[in-house]
Design an enzyme around this catalytic site. Structure first.
Site, PDB file in Angstrom:
ATOM      1  N   GLU A  83      -3.146   5.987   6.044  1.00  0.00           N
ATOM      2  CA  GLU A  83      -2.682   5.059   5.001  1.00  0.00           C
ATOM      3  C   GLU A  83      -1.617   5.701   4.128  1.00  0.00           C
ATOM      4  O   GLU A  83      -0.617   5.068   3.770  1.00  0.00           O
ATOM      5  CB  GLU A  83      -3.851   4.587   4.118  1.00  0.00           C
ATOM      6  CG  GLU A  83      -4.904   3.758   4.843  1.00  0.00           C
ATOM      7  CD  GLU A  83      -4.445   2.354   5.241  1.00  0.00           C
ATOM      8  OE1 GLU A  83      -3.335   1.937   4.865  1.00  0.00           O
ATOM      9  OE2 GLU A  83      -5.219   1.677   5.957  1.00  0.00           O
ATOM     10  N   ARG A  87       2.215   4.141   4.162  1.00  0.00           N
ATOM     11  CA  ARG A  87       2.657   3.470   2.934  1.00  0.00           C
ATOM     12  C   ARG A  87       3.517   4.386   2.063  1.00  0.00           C
ATOM     13  O   ARG A  87       4.591   3.981   1.610  1.00  0.00           O
ATOM     14  CB  ARG A  87       1.450   2.990   2.118  1.00  0.00           C
ATOM     15  CG  ARG A  87       0.584   2.033   2.921  1.00  0.00           C
ATOM     16  CD  ARG A  87      -0.436   1.331   2.063  1.00  0.00           C
ATOM     17  NE  ARG A  87      -1.546   0.862   2.884  1.00  0.00           N
ATOM     18  CZ  ARG A  87      -2.301  -0.193   2.584  1.00  0.00           C
ATOM     19  NH1 ARG A  87      -2.083  -0.873   1.497  1.00  0.00           N
ATOM     20  NH2 ARG A  87      -3.290  -0.544   3.387  1.00  0.00           N
ATOM     21  N   ASP A 216      -4.163  -0.716  17.453  1.00  0.00           N
ATOM     22  CA  ASP A 216      -2.856  -1.396  17.300  1.00  0.00           C
ATOM     23  C   ASP A 216      -1.583  -0.552  17.189  1.00  0.00           C
ATOM     24  O   ASP A 216      -0.761  -0.497  18.105  1.00  0.00           O
ATOM     25  CB  ASP A 216      -2.911  -2.411  16.129  1.00  0.00           C
ATOM     26  CG  ASP A 216      -3.514  -1.867  14.832  1.00  0.00           C
ATOM     27  OD1 ASP A 216      -3.728  -0.654  14.722  1.00  0.00           O
ATOM     28  OD2 ASP A 216      -3.760  -2.677  13.914  1.00  0.00           O
ATOM     29  N   GLU A 350       0.876  -9.772   9.977  1.00  0.00           N
ATOM     30  CA  GLU A 350       1.164  -9.649  11.424  1.00  0.00           C
ATOM     31  C   GLU A 350       1.718 -10.914  12.080  1.00  0.00           C
ATOM     32  O   GLU A 350       2.560 -10.829  12.978  1.00  0.00           O
ATOM     33  CB  GLU A 350      -0.084  -9.190  12.185  1.00  0.00           C
ATOM     34  CG  GLU A 350      -0.508  -7.752  11.887  1.00  0.00           C
ATOM     35  CD  GLU A 350      -1.219  -7.580  10.554  1.00  0.00           C
ATOM     36  OE1 GLU A 350      -1.671  -8.600   9.970  1.00  0.00           O
ATOM     37  OE2 GLU A 350      -1.314  -6.430  10.059  1.00  0.00           O
ATOM     38  N   THR A 436       4.929   0.868  10.727  1.00  0.00           N
ATOM     39  CA  THR A 436       3.890  -0.152  10.823  1.00  0.00           C
ATOM     40  C   THR A 436       3.580  -0.813   9.484  1.00  0.00           C
ATOM     41  O   THR A 436       2.833  -1.782   9.421  1.00  0.00           O
ATOM     42  CB  THR A 436       2.615   0.407  11.484  1.00  0.00           C
ATOM     43  OG1 THR A 436       1.797  -0.694  11.895  1.00  0.00           O
ATOM     44  CG2 THR A 436       1.841   1.297  10.528  1.00  0.00           C
TER      45      THR A 436
HETATM   46  C1  DMJ Z   1      -0.893  -2.569   6.998  1.00  0.00           C
HETATM   47  O1  DMJ Z   1      -1.244  -1.483   6.226  1.00  0.00           O
HETATM   48  C2  DMJ Z   1      -0.221  -2.127   8.281  1.00  0.00           C
HETATM   49  O2  DMJ Z   1       0.457  -3.208   8.841  1.00  0.00           O
HETATM   50  C3  DMJ Z   1      -1.196  -1.593   9.283  1.00  0.00           C
HETATM   51  O3  DMJ Z   1      -0.576  -1.314  10.516  1.00  0.00           O
HETATM   52  C4  DMJ Z   1      -2.300  -2.575   9.519  1.00  0.00           C
HETATM   53  N1  DMJ Z   1      -2.918  -3.063   8.310  1.00  0.00           N
HETATM   54  C5  DMJ Z   1      -2.074  -3.474   7.206  1.00  0.00           C
HETATM   55  C6  DMJ Z   1      -1.642  -4.916   7.224  1.00  0.00           C
HETATM   56  O4  DMJ Z   1      -2.509  -5.808   7.743  1.00  0.00           O
END
Ligand code: DMJ
Length: 456
Positions: A83, A87, A216, A350, A436
């Site tokens: 995370e 982020r 994912d 998503e 992501t």
């Molecule tokens: C985000 O932090 C990122 O997209 C991650 O890959 C998956 N979860 C959240 C959004 O749903």
């Protein structure tokens, strides 16, 4: 419209939760998630590039000043390596590449260094959790026999390659290349990657495979590592297309009503469930279509389009026109959540992300229409006086708000909406890949010896 939405989300965060991680838009106060330990300001760092792209100059300036003065990594905190990487490191890197402001580069590298002790395991597969003061790591207590998680240790690659590029220190890239090496040495059941890998023994944990939660973004980063390398990373490319082949054979199914979905795999048995998180894969398949082996380009685009349609159905079949956390294709239902604890929507991006990729790659107007439906639903059900909130049950006619404005709403959901309704030359795919968390990182072109040459 997404600009107005961003303004509402940002202004309320600023007013009620400035400097804290996230906003509670109903109770109008800060929300702290333990994913970031006591690192603060997640919303600010996650939103920097969105503010920049939307040309919200005043807000970007305030955010930058906060980062300069207050963003502090010298804290005694146990954080989620994944995370914090996607982020904070991702957010800082993008802010640097877009604005050229040195403070973001410096902070990104400083934070990257703090994350390095996570790789001190017998295999070099990093821990999920790390105390950034002591450098002591561990895994989630619930993860199969002390395993690390595929989508966590597999989603560091893009950021770490850039950290090496920007710092001149090869250690970051070495760490993630070693993760690759370990994965390549292992036997994969049916060519699939289980979600759990033990960092001490180097053996897989439970044979659960998912293109949604826990798996994912590992797949996403294989493809994007290749694209970000200006298509020189042949190993990433091969791993991606081999994985997609196995996913198609073993996980992708069509419902009797004609909806294509991606199931979950548990030791050879399929669970006919698809998560909201899995919906990102529509965009991924389409983005990867161009390089698909054996003239399969059209097929990958088509697969992306079918996943987009299924995910749109998951929205359309609710009363709020917002999708549930997970939906099923069994017991007589299709694309509908059947369990109470899967009916929530937490402002996730998503589905809109997939619309954005499909729009850019096909220009079929239905993707903008579908994006617009999502805007209307967000405005109607998630917008509250104090910002935007998630919803506990999207099948109910009355909103029960969860009272969290997730930082990814500002970094991803609103950015992807903005891009969906912008021209293709805003962050063109030839020059940028999105991490992501939707933070754009420049493609490292073969002939760019130095970082100054990146396209803006
Ligand atoms: C985000 O932090 C990122 O997209 C991650 O890959 C998956 N979860 C959240 C959004 O749903």
């Amino acid at each position: 419209v997404s600009l107005q939405m961003m303004k509402h989300a940002w202004d309320n965060y600023k007013h009620y939760a400035w400097g804290l991680n996230e906003l509670k838009p109903i109770s109008k106060q800060g929300h702290s998630s333990n994913l970031f330990g006591n690192i603060q300001g997640a919303t600010i760092v996650d939103a920097l590039d969105t503010l920049y792209i939307m040309e919200m100059k005043e807000e970007f300036k305030e955010a930058k000043e906060w980062v300069e003065k207050n963003l502090d990594f010298n804290v005694n905190a146990e954080i989620s390596v994944f995370e914090v990487n996607i982020r904070f490191v991702g957010g800082l890197l993008s802010a640097y590449y877009l604005s050229g402001e040195e403070v973001f580069r410096k902070k990104a590298v400083e934070l990257g260094e703090k994350l390095l002790p996570a790789f001190n395991t017998p295999t070099g597969i990093p821990w999920a959790l790390l105390n950034i003061k002591s450098g002591i790591g561990r895994n989630w207590p619930w993860a199969s026999g002390g395993s690390s998680i595929l989508a966590e240790f597999g989603t560091l690659h893009l950021e770490f390659v850039h950290l090496s590029h920007l710092s001149g220190n090869p250690v970051f890239a070495e760490k993630v290349m070693n993760v690759r090496k370990v994965l390549n040495r292992l036997d994969k059941p049916e060519g699939l990657y289980p979600n759990y890998l033990n960092p001490s023994s180097g053996q897989w944990g439970q044979h659960h495979v998912s293109i949604g939660g826990l798996g994912d973004s590992f797949y996403e980063y294989l493809l994007k590592a290749w694209l970000m390398s200006d298509k020189t990373d042949e190993e990433g490319k091969k791993m991606y297309y081999d994985a997609v082949q196995a996913i198609q054979t073993h996980l992708i199914r069509k419902s009797s009503g004609g909806l294509t979905y991606i199931a979950e795999w548990k030791g050879g048995l399929l669970e006919h469930k698809m998560g909201h998180l899995t919906c990102f894969a529509g965009g991924m398949f389409a983005l990867g279509a161009d390089g698909a082996p054996n003239d399969k380009t059209g097929h990958h685009i088509e697969l992306g389009a079918e996943i987009a349609r299924t995910c749109h159905e998951s929205y359309d079949r609710t009363s709020m026109k917002l999708g549930p956390e997970a939906f099923r294709f069994d017991g007589g239902v299709e694309a509908i959540a059947t369990r109470q604890n899967e009916k929530y929507y937490i402002l996730r991006p998503e589905v809109i992300e997939t619309y954005m990729y499909m729009w850019r790659l096909t220009h079929d107007p239905k993707y903008r229409q579908w994006g617009w439906e999502a805007v209307e639903a967000l405005e109607k059900h998630c917008r509250v006086d104090g910002g935007y909130s998630g919803i506990r049950d999207v099948y109910n006619n009355h909103e029960s708000h969860d009272d969290v404005q997730q930082s990814f709403f500002l970094s991803e959901t609103l950015k992807y909406l903005y891009l969906l309704f912008s021209e293709d030359d805003l962050l063109p795919f030839e020059h940028w890949v999105f991490n992501t968390e939707a933070h754009p990182l420049p493609v490292l072109h073969k002939d760019d010896g130095n970082k100054e040459e990146h396209q803006k």
